[in-house]
Design a protein around this motif. Structure first.
Motif: not given
Ligand SMILES: [Zn+2]
Length: 292
Positions: A65-69, A92-94, A127-129, A191-193, A212-214
């Motif tokens: 999924g998203c790479l937050h954290d 900032g995704m990575e 970052p979800h462009v 659900f998340h940003e 805010r984040e998964p």
């Molecule tokens: Zn995300």
């Protein structure tokens, strides 16, 4: 006697060096493209997939999924070092890039969000462009331009592939705009940003984001706050994401009488070039079901 094995080794090493064909350690002319995560990987499959002498691989597991954290692994760092180019979403995704650059200081990085106006919330870049299809087109072109600089011999092919895919994305964007032009309500809870770019592109209003984040379950107080916003705004549709537990969404739905639908941020899926377009079309159908 002790130095004989050593001598043997150096003789073998000499023979290997003398008789190995030049460049045998690497396939000559192979361009190894490594992408950070799913949406970037799908872009790359369209621009450079199935080209002779080009390898496209994705670093994160398809389920990441998203790479937050995201916790980057030693194996990831090795793969980044071995790639000719590391293609990232940027914005900032990575979040692990400092660590990656320290480990592989010579690596060429392509940031696909270059030139895209970024949205911020509380001074943090979102970052979800890619969820605005017109931004996805910019990312695809950035990718073709970047790869062309690195591998000029294949530039014409990268650019032709990118334009072919951009045509399909433009048609998708037009379908999204016309399909969402006539809605009963434009208020959604997500659900998340992940959806500010999407909402801006298609004229939707995100009344609230549940977490805010998964992975971060909202606290009881945050849940109560969201319930309050939904009641006040009269929001009828909550959009959970297939990648994450919809428990919080179900609780809020029960409290407010709103219905839970799905909205997919396209961060997981099959490794197929057409997957992003299919996911966005499913999102379009779900939004129409929820908001018409
Ligand atoms: Zn995300």
């Amino acid at each position: 006697m002790k130095d004989i094995p050593l001598l043997r080794h150096s003789v073998i090493a000499f023979l290997l060096a003398a008789f190995a064909p030049a460049g045998a350690a690497e396939k000559p002319g192979t361009l190894r493209i490594l992408t950070s995560f799913y949406p970037v990987y799908i872009h790359a499959l369209n621009v450079a997939g199935n080209m002779p002498g080009v390898e496209v691989a994705n670093m994160a597991q398809p389920s990441a999924g998203c790479l937050h954290d995201y916790s980057i692994t030693p194996g990831d760092l090795v793969r980044i070092s071995n790639a000719d180019v590391f293609v990232v979403n940027g914005g900032g995704m990575e979040s692990f890039m400092d660590k990656a650059m320290k480990h592989a200081p010579g690596i060429r990085v392509l940031d696909l969000s270059e030139g895209i106006p970024m949205l911020r919330e509380n001074n943090v870049v979102n970052p979800h462009v890619w969820l605005s299809v017109s931004n996805a087109i910019v990312q695809v072109r950035n990718l073709a331009d970047g790869l062309s600089r690195i591998d000029p011999a294949r530039a014409a092919a990268f650019r032709a592939n990118a334009e072919q895919y951009a045509d399909k994305l433009r048609a998708l964007d037009a379908r999204m705009r016309s399909g969402l032009s006539d809605l009963r309500t434009r208020d959604i809870v997500t659900f998340h940003e992940a959806f500010p770019y999407f909402a801006r592109a298609y004229g939707l209003n995100i009344a609230a984001a549940i977490a805010r984040e998964p992975g971060s379950e909202p606290s009881a107080r945050e849940l109560a706050g969201t319930v309050e916003i939904i009641r006040k705004a009269g929001v009828k549709a909550i959009f959970a994401e297939p990648q994450y537990s919809s428990r919080a969404a179900q609780v809020i739905a029960r409290e407010t009488g709103a219905t839970v639908f799905a909205l997919d941020p396209a961060v997981t899926g099959p490794p197929e070039p057409g997957a992003f377009i299919r996911i966005m079309e499913e999102n379009l159908r779900e939004l129409q079901k929820a908001l018409k």
